[in-house]
Scaffold this motif. Structure first.
Motif, PDB file in Angstrom:
ATOM      1  N   THR A 153       0.827  -1.210   0.000  1.00  0.00           N
ATOM      2  CA  THR A 153       0.000   0.000   0.000  1.00  0.00           C
ATOM      3  C   THR A 153       0.857   1.253   0.000  1.00  0.00           C
ATOM      4  O   THR A 153       0.610   2.190  -0.775  1.00  0.00           O
ATOM      5  CB  THR A 153      -0.927   0.000   1.225  1.00  0.00           C
ATOM      6  N   ALA A 154       1.858   1.301   0.879  1.00  0.00           N
ATOM      7  CA  ALA A 154       2.716   2.484   0.975  1.00  0.00           C
ATOM      8  C   ALA A 154       3.488   2.719  -0.319  1.00  0.00           C
ATOM      9  O   ALA A 154       3.559   3.849  -0.826  1.00  0.00           O
ATOM     10  CB  ALA A 154       3.685   2.338   2.149  1.00  0.00           C
ATOM     11  N   MET A 203       1.151   3.887  -3.190  1.00  0.00           N
ATOM     12  CA  MET A 203       0.697   5.268  -3.023  1.00  0.00           C
ATOM     13  C   MET A 203       1.798   6.269  -3.354  1.00  0.00           C
ATOM     14  O   MET A 203       1.559   7.277  -4.013  1.00  0.00           O
ATOM     15  CB  MET A 203       0.205   5.475  -1.598  1.00  0.00           C
ATOM     16  N   GLU A 252      -3.362   3.399  -9.899  1.00  0.00           N
ATOM     17  CA  GLU A 252      -3.551   4.486  -8.952  1.00  0.00           C
ATOM     18  C   GLU A 252      -3.081   5.822  -9.515  1.00  0.00           C
ATOM     19  O   GLU A 252      -3.632   6.871  -9.173  1.00  0.00           O
ATOM     20  CB  GLU A 252      -2.791   4.180  -7.651  1.00  0.00           C
ATOM     21  N   GLY A 262      -6.601  10.767   1.018  1.00  0.00           N
ATOM     22  CA  GLY A 262      -6.838   9.874   2.139  1.00  0.00           C
ATOM     23  C   GLY A 262      -7.807   8.766   1.780  1.00  0.00           C
ATOM     24  O   GLY A 262      -7.620   7.603   2.154  1.00  0.00           O
ATOM     25  N   LEU A 265      -5.944   6.291  -0.282  1.00  0.00           N
ATOM     26  CA  LEU A 265      -5.052   5.452   0.522  1.00  0.00           C
ATOM     27  C   LEU A 265      -5.819   4.297   1.153  1.00  0.00           C
ATOM     28  O   LEU A 265      -5.383   3.137   1.102  1.00  0.00           O
ATOM     29  CB  LEU A 265      -4.390   6.304   1.603  1.00  0.00           C
ATOM     30  N   THR A 304      -6.806   1.915  -1.563  1.00  0.00           N
ATOM     31  CA  THR A 304      -5.667   1.116  -2.015  1.00  0.00           C
ATOM     32  C   THR A 304      -5.359   0.002  -1.025  1.00  0.00           C
ATOM     33  O   THR A 304      -5.043  -1.128  -1.414  1.00  0.00           O
ATOM     34  CB  THR A 304      -4.430   2.010  -2.203  1.00  0.00           C
ATOM     35  N   THR A 324      -7.489   0.694   8.708  1.00  0.00           N
ATOM     36  CA  THR A 324      -8.210   1.816   8.094  1.00  0.00           C
ATOM     37  C   THR A 324      -8.648   2.828   9.148  1.00  0.00           C
ATOM     38  O   THR A 324      -8.685   4.039   8.870  1.00  0.00           O
ATOM     39  CB  THR A 324      -9.437   1.320   7.320  1.00  0.00           C
ATOM     40  N   LEU A 338      -5.605   4.928   9.808  1.00  0.00           N
ATOM     41  CA  LEU A 338      -5.370   5.825   8.679  1.00  0.00           C
ATOM     42  C   LEU A 338      -6.369   6.980   8.670  1.00  0.00           C
ATOM     43  O   LEU A 338      -6.019   8.113   8.314  1.00  0.00           O
ATOM     44  CB  LEU A 338      -5.458   5.046   7.370  1.00  0.00           C
ATOM     45  N   GLN A 395      -5.458  10.869   8.728  1.00  0.00           N
ATOM     46  CA  GLN A 395      -5.990  11.779   7.716  1.00  0.00           C
ATOM     47  C   GLN A 395      -6.630  13.000   8.361  1.00  0.00           C
ATOM     48  O   GLN A 395      -6.489  14.129   7.874  1.00  0.00           O
ATOM     49  CB  GLN A 395      -7.012  11.051   6.841  1.00  0.00           C
TER      50      GLN A 395
END
Length: 291
Positions: A87-88, A91, A168, A219, A222, A225, A269, A272, A276
């Motif tokens: 994911t990181a 992104m 993405e 956000g 992210l 993703t 999530t 995150l 955000q």
């Protein structure tokens, strides 16, 4: 001697006279509006939520003891780590490429603008699963590129990074472009009057102000993703979902293992979303949106 005219006094309501001042002047009483319907609906919703939660907790079919046993096993944690890493990386690479595409889309060069528009159109029009399968089978189309065999060149993880990044980037380009367009034209004119070059204007003037509009959809991207990486299990990438699939294919405990993955996705999530919120507050300082 004429009689004095009789003075008529309208009786004040009891609710007013009871609250009158010492001099007898009536005052109005503020009565709060009764929101019976809203309170009834709120109580009904809470009761339904309590019943749903009770049914989930007390239902033996969920096998919560199995969920607890596998929640922090090595295989699940390795899959979670790969999911977070993927994911990181996606992104960062996606927004780097998306920023370039957004700048090209806003360029005065019609060729660069058309190429950027075509890229966004193509990758937003194609399902991500199709893109991953295409890259996974790239060796069937191009067995060799510049004399290098492509049959075993791209492993599942590499294919996942390429496919997800290109996908993405198309969405990130539109997010960044929208943020750049939200900056007032006067800011650009002021930067031009100071003699700043195009890239310095973008880096020092435009992007810092555009971040207020970029962060909220970024956000959401992210979080999307993070959950979207689960699709790479179709090409045997051992992410979080694939890791629990390997377990329940062996133990046939499908529901509790899926709950393990679900709880980890919900936990990450949620973290995150909190991050955000604070990033949005940081870039909203000095504006009406600060809260």
């Amino acid at each position: 001697m004429s009689a004095q005219p009789e003075t008529l006094h309208s009786p004040a309501p009891a609710s007013l006279t009871s609250l009158g001042k010492h001099d007898g002047t009536p005052v109005l009483r503020i009565v709060p509006v009764r929101r019976t319907g809203q309170w009834t609906a709120a109580v009904a919703v809470l009761v339904l939520l309590a019943l749903a939660l009770s049914s989930v907790v007390r239902n033996d079919a969920f096998q919560w003891e199995v969920v607890g046993a596998y929640f922090t096993t090595d295989s699940v944690l390795r899959g979670l780590g790969l999911t977070l890493w993927l994911t990181a990386l996606v992104m960062v690479l996606g927004f780097a490429l998306g920023t370039v595409l957004a700048v090209l889309r806003l360029s005065t060069n019609h060729v660069l603008k058309a190429v950027s528009w075509g890229y966004v159109w193509l990758f937003r029009s194609t399902p991500i699963l199709v893109q991953l399968l295409f890259w996974f089978n790239i060796g069937a189309l191009y067995p060799q590129i510049l004399g290098v065999s492509t049959v075993n060149l791209l492993g599942p993880v590499t294919v996942a990074v390429i496919g997800l990044t290109l996908h993405e980037a198309a969405y990130a380009a539109e997010v960044v472009r929208g943020g750049i367009l939200s900056v007032e034209r006067g800011q650009l004119e002021a930067a031009q009057s100071l003699g700043l070059g195009p890239w310095r204007r973008l880096r020092r003037i435009v992007l810092p102000q555009a971040m207020r509009s970029i962060v909220p959809p970024a956000g959401n991207m992210l979080i999307g993703t993070l959950k979207g990486t689960s699709i790479v299990s179709i090409i045997a990438v051992q992410d979080l979902l694939y890791s629990v699939q390997l377990v329940y294919h062996r133990t046939y405990q499908v529901i509790p293992l899926l709950l393990v993955a679900t709880l980890w996705y919900v936990a990450v999530t949620s973290l995150l979303s909190i991050g955000q919120h604070y990033i949005e507050r940081h870039y909203a300082r000095g504006t009406a949106g600060t809260r």
